[in-house]
Design a protein around this motif. Structure first.
Motif, PDB file in Angstrom:
ATOM      1  N   SER A  22       0.829  -1.194   0.000  1.00 51.43           N
ATOM      2  CA  SER A  22       0.000   0.000   0.000  1.00 51.43           C
ATOM      3  C   SER A  22       0.865   1.246   0.000  1.00 51.43           C
ATOM      4  O   SER A  22       0.569   2.230  -0.672  1.00 51.43           O
ATOM      5  CB  SER A  22      -0.923  -0.011   1.222  1.00 51.43           C
ATOM      6  N   SER A  26       1.136   4.194  -2.740  1.00 47.93           N
ATOM      7  CA  SER A  26       1.022   5.618  -2.456  1.00 47.93           C
ATOM      8  C   SER A  26       2.183   6.381  -3.066  1.00 47.93           C
ATOM      9  O   SER A  26       2.010   7.450  -3.634  1.00 47.93           O
ATOM     10  CB  SER A  26       0.960   5.829  -0.946  1.00 47.93           C
ATOM     11  N   GLY A 602     -11.414   3.071   7.760  1.00 48.15           N
ATOM     12  CA  GLY A 602     -12.588   3.572   7.062  1.00 48.15           C
ATOM     13  C   GLY A 602     -13.839   2.787   7.387  1.00 48.15           C
ATOM     14  O   GLY A 602     -13.804   1.586   7.629  1.00 48.15           O
ATOM     15  N   LYS A 694      -9.978   9.275   0.356  1.00 51.06           N
ATOM     16  CA  LYS A 694      -8.640   8.678   0.378  1.00 51.06           C
ATOM     17  C   LYS A 694      -7.635   9.594   1.074  1.00 51.06           C
ATOM     18  O   LYS A 694      -6.714   9.121   1.738  1.00 51.06           O
ATOM     19  CB  LYS A 694      -8.188   8.378  -1.056  1.00 51.06           C
ATOM     20  N   ILE A 697      -7.982   9.105   4.759  1.00 49.63           N
ATOM     21  CA  ILE A 697      -7.481   7.787   5.164  1.00 49.63           C
ATOM     22  C   ILE A 697      -5.956   7.775   5.218  1.00 49.63           C
ATOM     23  O   ILE A 697      -5.344   7.163   6.101  1.00 49.63           O
ATOM     24  CB  ILE A 697      -7.989   6.699   4.198  1.00 49.63           C
ATOM     25  N   SER A 698      -5.321   8.461   4.265  1.00 48.12           N
ATOM     26  CA  SER A 698      -3.860   8.400   4.146  1.00 48.12           C
ATOM     27  C   SER A 698      -3.132   9.418   5.017  1.00 48.12           C
ATOM     28  O   SER A 698      -1.901   9.469   5.002  1.00 48.12           O
ATOM     29  CB  SER A 698      -3.456   8.601   2.681  1.00 48.12           C
ATOM     30  N   PHE A 721     -12.352  -0.748  -2.102  1.00 43.75           N
ATOM     31  CA  PHE A 721     -12.069  -0.226  -0.766  1.00 43.75           C
ATOM     32  C   PHE A 721     -11.266  -1.286  -0.007  1.00 43.75           C
ATOM     33  O   PHE A 721     -11.821  -2.071   0.763  1.00 43.75           O
ATOM     34  CB  PHE A 721     -13.366   0.085  -0.019  1.00 43.75           C
ATOM     35  N   ASP A 724      -7.217  -0.359   4.910  1.00 47.59           N
ATOM     36  CA  ASP A 724      -7.743   0.646   5.829  1.00 47.59           C
ATOM     37  C   ASP A 724      -8.859   1.497   5.223  1.00 47.59           C
ATOM     38  O   ASP A 724      -9.517   2.246   5.948  1.00 47.59           O
ATOM     39  CB  ASP A 724      -6.616   1.577   6.298  1.00 47.59           C
ATOM     40  N   MET A 725      -9.055   1.420   3.933  1.00 46.27           N
ATOM     41  CA  MET A 725     -10.138   2.192   3.331  1.00 46.27           C
ATOM     42  C   MET A 725     -11.499   1.691   3.808  1.00 46.27           C
ATOM     43  O   MET A 725     -12.476   2.442   3.803  1.00 46.27           O
ATOM     44  CB  MET A 725     -10.058   2.137   1.810  1.00 46.27           C
ATOM     45  N   CYS A 726     -11.567   0.430   4.215  1.00 44.37           N
ATOM     46  CA  CYS A 726     -12.838  -0.096   4.693  1.00 44.37           C
ATOM     47  C   CYS A 726     -12.590  -1.209   5.701  1.00 44.37           C
ATOM     48  O   CYS A 726     -12.186  -2.305   5.323  1.00 44.37           O
ATOM     49  CB  CYS A 726     -13.692  -0.606   3.531  1.00 44.37           C
TER      50      CYS A 726
END
Length: 742
Positions: A22, A26, A602, A694, A697-698, A721, A724-726
Motif C-alpha cells: 500500500s 502511495s 474507514g 482517500k 485515510i492516508s 475499498f 484501511d479504506m474499509c
C-alpha cells in the motif's frame, strides 16, 4: 446490519495488498502526478502455472478457488462456449479473468505465428514525431487469421478504470483500447467545462452529455477543435499517434503501449494537447483487448459505428459485474417518450426553420417545406397524447392505461403516420434536420437536437431490425404503458401531458441479438449470480460452463451481525413508515457514533435512498440539503466554510475540545471520531469525493473516515475499498420499489 474485517487475512495469494505494498502504491501515485506517461510499474515476480494446457502467468501464487475460476474460463474459451461464473467479491476474479483470458489469447496468437499480427514499431521511430507509422497488418490475410479479440465490458466507467488498473498488475501487455463517452474523455474546456475543473476552479457547472456530443461534433465538422487537429496532424494519414517515450527509457527498445485508465488518458490529453476520445478510437483497428461500457455492446448504433472494425465472429465478450445484466439488457431495449420530448422536437424543428430563414438559399425551399411538414407531424403527435386516445381501454383513477406490445405500432401510425414501410425515410430526414442545424455558421447553441435524437432512438427500438413479422414477434415480450403527467398546480389536476413507456420484459431479446453476431464465447461473471439456472433462463442463452466459487475469506476473518436495537435499547427498524421517526433517527445516529468510536480505519455507511441519508444527516445536526443548494435560507452549517475549494460533501474531523456550540449531537459526535464524506448526487463530483475520502485515510495518524452512501448508488459497486479504506460496512436499511411502481 454491519460487517467488520477482524484481520487483514493477508496470505500468499491474497487479493488485498500488504501494508508495504500500500505504501509503494502511495509512492507510485505521488510519482504519477509528475508524469502520467510512465513506464511499466513495478510488479511482483509472477507465478507461472499450466491450466488446461495453457501457461498462465499470475502475479502471485493463486488460491485453489482462483485456479478453479481460471480453469473454467479457459475451458469455455478453448471450446468456444458460453460461461456463467460466480465468484464472491474479494476473490480476485477480475485479475483471474484477465490473466486466463490473455494467456489463452497469447496461446492462440502462437498458433498463427506472425500472420495477421501487427508488429510494434521501435520507440525511436514512434517517439521522434509521436507517430507509430503505418499499420503493419498483412491486409491480404482475412480478418479471421488474426488472434481472437477480447471485448471486456463493465457497467460503469469507474469499474472499467479499476479493471485497467488490474491489467497493470499482470505481465500481459496486449494492444488495447479503453473506450468511454465524450462526457468522460473530452478535454476541450468550451465543449466540456468539467475538463477545465481544477482545485483553483472547482465550481465549474456541468453540461449534459447531449450538449457535449453536439459541441464536439460541431467543432470537428468545422475543424476547430485544436485537440483533434493536433491528434490528426501527429498521426498523419492512416497512422496512429503514440505517447512520447518515458524519460530514461533505452533508445531503440520495442514500443510497449502504456496501460492508462480513463483518468490517465484525460491527463495525458491535457498534457500533450491531443484528444483522448478519438485517440482511443484510433487504436481499435489493431486492438487485441477492448474495454467498453455495457451500452457499447447493447446499442446497435454503437456496434455499427464505434465498433464497426471489430470482427465479432472472432471475438470473445466478457461481462464483468453482471449481477444486474438482465435489468440492463431490458432497459437497453426499452424507452420512455413524453409530451415534453415531443414539445422539444417541435422546438428543434422550429429552430432549424428559423436558421434557414436567416440564411436564405434557393436550395433551402424544398428542405424548408419538408421541415414544415415534419413540424406538423410532431404537432399531430402532441395532440394525440393530449387527447389520450387509448382504443377504448379503461384507464385507472390515476389516468394510466396499459396495452400489449403490438400497440406501439398502432400508436406511431395514428399519432405520426410512421409505419414499418416509411420509417427509414422518416428517420433519415429527421437526422438531416440535426445536420442542418450544425451546418449553419450563425448557430452558437451547443444543445444540439437531443429530443429529435431521442425520438429516432425510440422508433428504432420499437421496430428493431429484420422483417415486420419479426418486429411483431418481438413486441410480444413488451408492454406499452401510458401515464398522465401530474401538474404541480391546478388543484392537483393533470398538466395535460402523457408519457409513453415501452417496456421490455425479456432480457433474452438483447442477449440473443449479441449471440446473432456469431461471437466465439460470452463470459458473464459477478460476485452474485445465483441461482444460475434461473439466471441462464432469463438471458435466453445456453451456458455449458457454470461455476459457483467459494470465498477465500475464512469465517474467523469477518464478523457479521444484525443489530435490532441501538445503544440505548430502542428498536432499529428502517421500515418505510419509521424512516422519518425522530426517535429512530436519533438512535441510529448515536449507534453509529458508538460503533465508529471502536472501529479503526474507514467505515462505509449505506442508506436506502438519498432522501433518507439527507434526512438523517440533517436531523443529526449536519448540513441541510434543502438549505445548502436548492433555495431557501443559507444553512448556518456552511457559514464558516467560505473557501470555494472546500467540497461541500467533505467534513474534516473536529475533536471535542474544539467544538464551540456546547450542544452534543450525533453529527458532532461522529465528527469527533472521524471525518465524514457524503456521496454526491452528481456523478461529476464522485471523483473528488473519493479523492477526499482517500486523503483522510492516508493522513498521518489518521483515525479513518466515514463514507456515507446509498444502496445501489455510485459507491456501492465498482470501487475497491481495500485495507484501511474499509474496516466495516454498515447498512442502515434496504431499498424497496415504491408500492405504486408498475
Amino acid at each position: 446490519m454491519f460487517a467488520v474485517k477482524k484481520t487483514d487475512g493477508t496470505r500468499n495469494g491474497a487479493p488485498h495488498k500488504t501494508s508495504s505494498e500500500s505504501n509503494s502504491k502511495s509512492n507510485e501515485a505521488t510519482n504519477n502526478k509528475k508524469s502520467i506517461l510512465k513506464g511499466r510499474p513495478s510488479i511482483t515476480p509472477p507465478t507461472s502455472l499450466f491450466l488446461n494446457g495453457v501457461q498462465v502467468h499470475f502475479p502471485f501464487k493463486p488460491y485453489d478457488v482462483q485456479e478453479k475460476y481460471m480453469t473454467s474460463v479457459l475451458r469455455a474459451l478453448q471450446n468456444s462456449e458460453h460461461a456463467l461464473l460466480e465468484s464472491p467479491t474479494g476473490t480476485g476474479k477480475t485479475l483471474c479473468l484477465l490473466c486466463s483470458a490473455l494467456a489463452w489469447q497469447q496461446a492462440e496468437r502462437a498458433k498463427y505465428g506472425s500472420a495477421g499480427v501487427t508488429q510494434q514499431p521501435s520507440v525511436a521511430a514512434a517517439a521522434s514525431d509521436g507517430l507509430t507509422g503505418q499499420s503493419q497488418t498483412n491486409s491480404s490475410k482475412p480478418s479471421h487469421h488474426r488472434p481472437p479479440i477480447i471485448i471486456y465490458a463493465s457497467r460503469t466507467h469507474s469499474q472499467l478504470s479499476q479493471v485497467v488498473r488490474e491489467l497493470r498488475n499482470t505481465r500481459y501487455r496486449p494492444r488495447h483500447a479503453v473506450l468511454g463517452s465524450r462526457e468522460h474523455m473530452c478535454v476541450h474546456p468550451k465543449v466540456n467545462p468539467l475538463a477545465a475543473k481544477s482545485k483553483s476552479n472547482p465550481n465549474v457547472e456541468s453540461v449534459s452529455s447531449s450538449e457535449v456530443n453536439h459541441g464536439c461534433n460541431k467543432l470537428n465538422k468545422e475543424r476547430k477543435c485544436i485537440y483533434r487537429n493536433n491528434l490528426d496532424d501527429a498521426a498523419g494519414h492512416g497512422g496512429t499517434w503514440a505517447p512520447p517515450d518515458p524519460e530514461g527509457a533505452p533508445a531503440g527498445r520495442i514500443y510497449e503501449q502504456p496501460v492508462l485508465d480513463m483518468e490517465d488518458l484525460v491527463t495525458m490529453g491535457k498534457q500533450q494537447r491531443i484528444c483522448p476520445f478519438y485517440h482511443t478510437r484510433s487504436l481499435l483497428k489493431d486492438a487485441e483487448l477492448i474495454f467498453v461500457p455495457y451500452n457499447y455492446l447493447f446499442d446497435r448504433d454503437a456496434r455499427e459505428t464505434t465498433l464497426a472494425e471489430v470482427d465479432f465472429a472472432n471475438a470473445v465478450l466478457i461481462f464483468d459485474e453482471a449481477h444486474n445484466l438482465e435489468e440492463f439488457a431490458s432497459e437497453s431495449s426499452s424507452f420512455d417518450l413524453s409530451s415534453s420530448n415531443i414539445a422539444g422536437c417541435i422546438g428543434e424543428v422550429q429552430r432549424a426553420i428559423q436558421y434557414m430563414e436567416l440564411n436564405p438559399d434557393a436550395n433551402h425551399e424544398k428542405m424548408k417545406d419538408n421541415m414544415l411538414k415534419l413540424k406538423a407531424v410532431f404537432l399531430r403527435f402532441e395532440q394525440y397524447l393530449l387527447n389520450g386516445n387509448t382504443q377504448g381501454t379503461t384507464a385507472t383513477r390515476e389516468g394510466e392505461t396499459s396495452h400489449s406490445g403490438e400497440f406501439i405500432f398502432h400508436l406511431f401510425k395514428e399519432a405520426a403516420g410512421i409505419t414499418y414501410t416509411n420509417k427509414d425515410i422518416f428517420l433519415k430526414f429527421v437526422r438531416e434536420v440535426g445536420d442542418r442545424i450544425m451546418e449553419f455558421k450563425g448557430n452558437t447553441s451547443s444543445s444540439g437536437t437531443p429530443n429529435l435524437d431521442h425520438f429516432v432512438n425510440c422508433v428504432k427500438k420499437a421496430y428493431g431490425t429484420g422483417t415486420e413479422l419479426l418486429a411483431l414477434a418481438r413486441a410480444k415480450s413488451y408492454r406499452v404503458h401510458m401515464t398522465k403527467v401530474v401538474g404541480s398546480g391546478n388543484g392537483g389536476g393533470y398538466s395535460g401531458g402523457r408519457t409513453i413507456s415501452y417496456w421490455c420484459f425479456a432480457p433474452a431479446l438483447a442477449m440473443r441479438e449479441l449471440s446473432f453476431l456469431k461471437v466465439r464465447s460470452i463470459l458473464i461473471t459477478s460476485g452474485t449470480l445465483s441461482p444460475l439456472p434461473s439466471f441462464s433462463l432469463e438471458l435466453g442463452l445456453h451456458f455449458p460452463v457454470q461455476l459457483e466459487n467459494n470465498h477465500v475469506i475464512q469465517p474467523d476473518q469477518i464478523y457479521v451481525r444484525v443489530l435490532g436495537k441501538g445503544v440505548s435499547g430502542k428498536e432499529l427498524s428502517s421500515k418505510f413508515g419509521r424512516r422519518d421517526n425522530p426517535e429512530y433517527i436519533l438512535e441510529l445516529g448515536n449507534t453509529l457514533a458508538s460503533l465508529c468510536r471502536v472501529i479503526p480505519g474507514g467505515v462505509l455507511v449505506f442508506f436506502p435512498s438519498y432522501s433518507s441519508m439527507d434526512n438523517c444527516v440533517q436531523s443529526w445536526g449536519g448540513p441541510s440539503a434543502r438549505n445548502s443548494g436548492n433555495g431557501g435560507a443559507p444553512s448556518k452549517f456552511f457559514a464558516a466554510r467560505k473557501q470555494k475549494s472546500t467540497p461541500k460533501y467533505s467534513f474534516p474531523q473536529v475533536p471535542t475540545h474544539f467544538m464551540t456550540e456546547g450542544a452534543s449531537t450525533p453529527w458532532t459526535r461522529l465528527l469527533a471520531k472521524k471525518p465524514i464524506v457524503l456521496e454526491p448526487r452528481s456523478t461529476n463530483d464522485l471523483t473528488d469525493a473519493i479523492a477526499e475520502f482517500k486523503k483522510f485515510i492516508s493522513m498521518p495518524k489518521s483515525a479513518g473516515c466515514i463514507l456515507m452512501g446509498v444502496c445501489r448508488g455510485k459507491i456501492s459497486e465498482g470501487i475497491d475499498f481495500s485495507d484501511d479504506m474499509c474496516r466495516a460496512v454498515i447498512v442502515t436499511g434496504l431499498p424497496f420499489a415504491p408500492h405504486l411502481d408498475p
